[in-house]
Design a protein around this motif. Structure first.
Motif, PDB file in Angstrom:
ATOM      1  N   GLU A   1      37.419 -44.953   4.349  1.00 28.38           N
ATOM      2  CA  GLU A   1      37.506 -46.291   4.949  1.00 28.38           C
ATOM      3  C   GLU A   1      36.897 -46.301   6.351  1.00 28.38           C
ATOM      4  O   GLU A   1      36.107 -47.182   6.697  1.00 28.38           O
ATOM      5  CB  GLU A   1      38.978 -46.709   5.003  1.00 28.38           C
ATOM      6  CG  GLU A   1      39.241 -48.001   5.722  1.00 28.38           C
ATOM      7  CD  GLU A   1      40.731 -48.222   5.981  1.00 28.38           C
ATOM      8  OE1 GLU A   1      41.061 -48.788   7.031  1.00 28.38           O
ATOM      9  OE2 GLU A   1      41.561 -47.818   5.133  1.00 28.38           O
ATOM     10  N   LEU A   2      37.253 -45.300   7.175  1.00 26.75           N
ATOM     11  CA  LEU A   2      36.734 -45.233   8.541  1.00 26.75           C
ATOM     12  C   LEU A   2      35.232 -44.985   8.552  1.00 26.75           C
ATOM     13  O   LEU A   2      34.501 -45.571   9.344  1.00 26.75           O
ATOM     14  CB  LEU A   2      37.457 -44.139   9.330  1.00 26.75           C
ATOM     15  CG  LEU A   2      38.880 -44.475   9.746  1.00 26.75           C
ATOM     16  CD1 LEU A   2      39.586 -43.251  10.300  1.00 26.75           C
ATOM     17  CD2 LEU A   2      38.890 -45.602  10.767  1.00 26.75           C
ATOM     18  N   ARG A   3      34.765 -44.119   7.659  1.00 26.12           N
ATOM     19  CA  ARG A   3      33.339 -43.822   7.591  1.00 26.12           C
ATOM     20  C   ARG A   3      32.538 -45.074   7.257  1.00 26.12           C
ATOM     21  O   ARG A   3      31.520 -45.367   7.876  1.00 26.12           O
ATOM     22  CB  ARG A   3      33.085 -42.723   6.554  1.00 26.12           C
ATOM     23  CG  ARG A   3      31.708 -42.122   6.656  1.00 26.12           C
ATOM     24  CD  ARG A   3      31.631 -40.861   5.781  1.00 26.12           C
ATOM     25  NE  ARG A   3      30.311 -40.817   5.218  1.00 26.12           N
ATOM     26  CZ  ARG A   3      29.957 -41.255   4.012  1.00 26.12           C
ATOM     27  NH1 ARG A   3      30.873 -41.734   3.200  1.00 26.12           N
ATOM     28  NH2 ARG A   3      28.727 -41.194   3.594  1.00 26.12           N
ATOM     29  N   ARG A   4      33.012 -45.829   6.291  1.00 24.22           N
ATOM     30  CA  ARG A   4      32.342 -47.080   5.926  1.00 24.22           C
ATOM     31  C   ARG A   4      32.358 -48.079   7.071  1.00 24.22           C
ATOM     32  O   ARG A   4      31.371 -48.786   7.316  1.00 24.22           O
ATOM     33  CB  ARG A   4      33.014 -47.699   4.702  1.00 24.22           C
ATOM     34  CG  ARG A   4      32.653 -47.002   3.431  1.00 24.22           C
ATOM     35  CD  ARG A   4      33.249 -47.721   2.243  1.00 24.22           C
ATOM     36  NE  ARG A   4      32.984 -46.990   1.003  1.00 24.22           N
ATOM     37  CZ  ARG A   4      33.812 -46.942  -0.002  1.00 24.22           C
ATOM     38  NH1 ARG A   4      34.960 -47.579   0.029  1.00 24.22           N
ATOM     39  NH2 ARG A   4      33.494 -46.281  -1.093  1.00 24.22           N
TER      40      ARG A   4
ATOM     41  N   ILE B   1      32.496 -47.437  10.318  1.00 23.50           N
ATOM     42  CA  ILE B   1      31.561 -46.995  11.353  1.00 23.50           C
ATOM     43  C   ILE B   1      30.128 -47.283  10.932  1.00 23.50           C
ATOM     44  O   ILE B   1      29.306 -47.756  11.729  1.00 23.50           O
ATOM     45  CB  ILE B   1      31.766 -45.497  11.691  1.00 23.50           C
ATOM     46  CG1 ILE B   1      33.130 -45.281  12.346  1.00 23.50           C
ATOM     47  CG2 ILE B   1      30.641 -44.979  12.582  1.00 23.50           C
ATOM     48  CD1 ILE B   1      33.552 -43.830  12.459  1.00 23.50           C
ATOM     49  N   GLN B   2      29.812 -47.030   9.672  1.00 23.47           N
ATOM     50  CA  GLN B   2      28.461 -47.283   9.151  1.00 23.47           C
ATOM     51  C   GLN B   2      28.092 -48.761   9.230  1.00 23.47           C
ATOM     52  O   GLN B   2      26.931 -49.093   9.436  1.00 23.47           O
ATOM     53  CB  GLN B   2      28.347 -46.853   7.687  1.00 23.47           C
ATOM     54  CG  GLN B   2      28.121 -45.386   7.501  1.00 23.47           C
ATOM     55  CD  GLN B   2      28.059 -45.012   6.024  1.00 23.47           C
ATOM     56  OE1 GLN B   2      28.740 -45.595   5.187  1.00 23.47           O
ATOM     57  NE2 GLN B   2      27.236 -44.031   5.715  1.00 23.47           N
ATOM     58  N   SER B   3      29.055 -49.624   9.060  1.00 22.60           N
ATOM     59  CA  SER B   3      28.771 -51.066   9.012  1.00 22.60           C
ATOM     60  C   SER B   3      28.555 -51.690  10.390  1.00 22.60           C
ATOM     61  O   SER B   3      28.160 -52.841  10.486  1.00 22.60           O
ATOM     62  CB  SER B   3      29.903 -51.796   8.299  1.00 22.60           C
ATOM     63  OG  SER B   3      31.074 -51.788   9.090  1.00 22.60           O
ATOM     64  N   GLN B   4      28.816 -50.927  11.443  1.00 18.95           N
ATOM     65  CA  GLN B   4      28.675 -51.487  12.791  1.00 18.95           C
ATOM     66  C   GLN B   4      27.206 -51.461  13.229  1.00 18.95           C
ATOM     67  O   GLN B   4      26.478 -50.525  12.928  1.00 18.95           O
ATOM     68  CB  GLN B   4      29.532 -50.703  13.791  1.00 18.95           C
ATOM     69  CG  GLN B   4      30.997 -50.809  13.518  1.00 18.95           C
ATOM     70  CD  GLN B   4      31.482 -52.230  13.371  1.00 18.95           C
ATOM     71  OE1 GLN B   4      31.181 -53.098  14.171  1.00 18.95           O
ATOM     72  NE2 GLN B   4      32.260 -52.476  12.330  1.00 18.95           N
ATOM     73  N   PRO B   5      26.804 -52.497  13.972  1.00 20.55           N
ATOM     74  CA  PRO B   5      25.399 -52.573  14.429  1.00 20.55           C
ATOM     75  C   PRO B   5      25.066 -51.525  15.473  1.00 20.55           C
ATOM     76  O   PRO B   5      25.864 -50.993  16.133  1.00 20.55           O
ATOM     77  CB  PRO B   5      25.302 -53.975  15.025  1.00 20.55           C
ATOM     78  CG  PRO B   5      26.690 -54.413  15.282  1.00 20.55           C
ATOM     79  CD  PRO B   5      27.587 -53.626  14.381  1.00 20.55           C
TER      80      PRO B   5
END
Length: 125
Positions: A116-119, A121-125
């Motif tokens: 959940e955290l990895r996703r 972080i990945q979704s942030q600009p």
């Protein structure tokens, strides 16, 4: 705290991670109104680099759990204060790598939270 995290026993690591959690809960630099991005960037850079060791600790699930809760807090507070630009691309990549190692953890709760955290972080600009 960051310097001592890697070089100590698991009990001391737990204590340091607990202190880190308290530090980030009260960190005024993570308030929307604070404009000192340089100081926050430096703190996040050092912290993210230091957290890779306890996140990847294969011996003690308590250390991994506490490190994961610190990352969770940093991600939440950074998002709430809209300060994602203070977390460098390198820091994000370090966290994502460490979180991806947790995705093969024997504990399902750690696996799910890491994913959940990895996703997030990945979704942030």
């Amino acid at each position: 705290m960051c310097e001592n995290l890697k070089l100590n026993t698991w009990k001391v690591q737990l204590a340091i991670l607990s202190c880190m959690k308290a530090f980030f809960q009260e960190l005024l630099l993570l308030e929307k109104s604070n404009e000192d991005v340089n100081a926050l960037t430096q703190i996040l850079t050092e912290t993210c680099a230091a957290l890779t060791y306890p996140l990847e600790n294969r011996s003690y699930s308590s250390v991994r759990t506490e490190a994961l809760s610190v990352v969770d807090l940093i991600v939440k507070r950074t998002g709430e204060s809209e300060k994602w630009e203070c977390m460098s691309v390198k820091s994000r990549e370090q966290l994502q790598r460490s979180l991806s190692t947790l995705q093969s953890d024997s504990r399902p709760d750690l696996r799910d939270k890491a994913q959940e955290l990895r996703r997030h972080i990945q979704s942030q600009p």
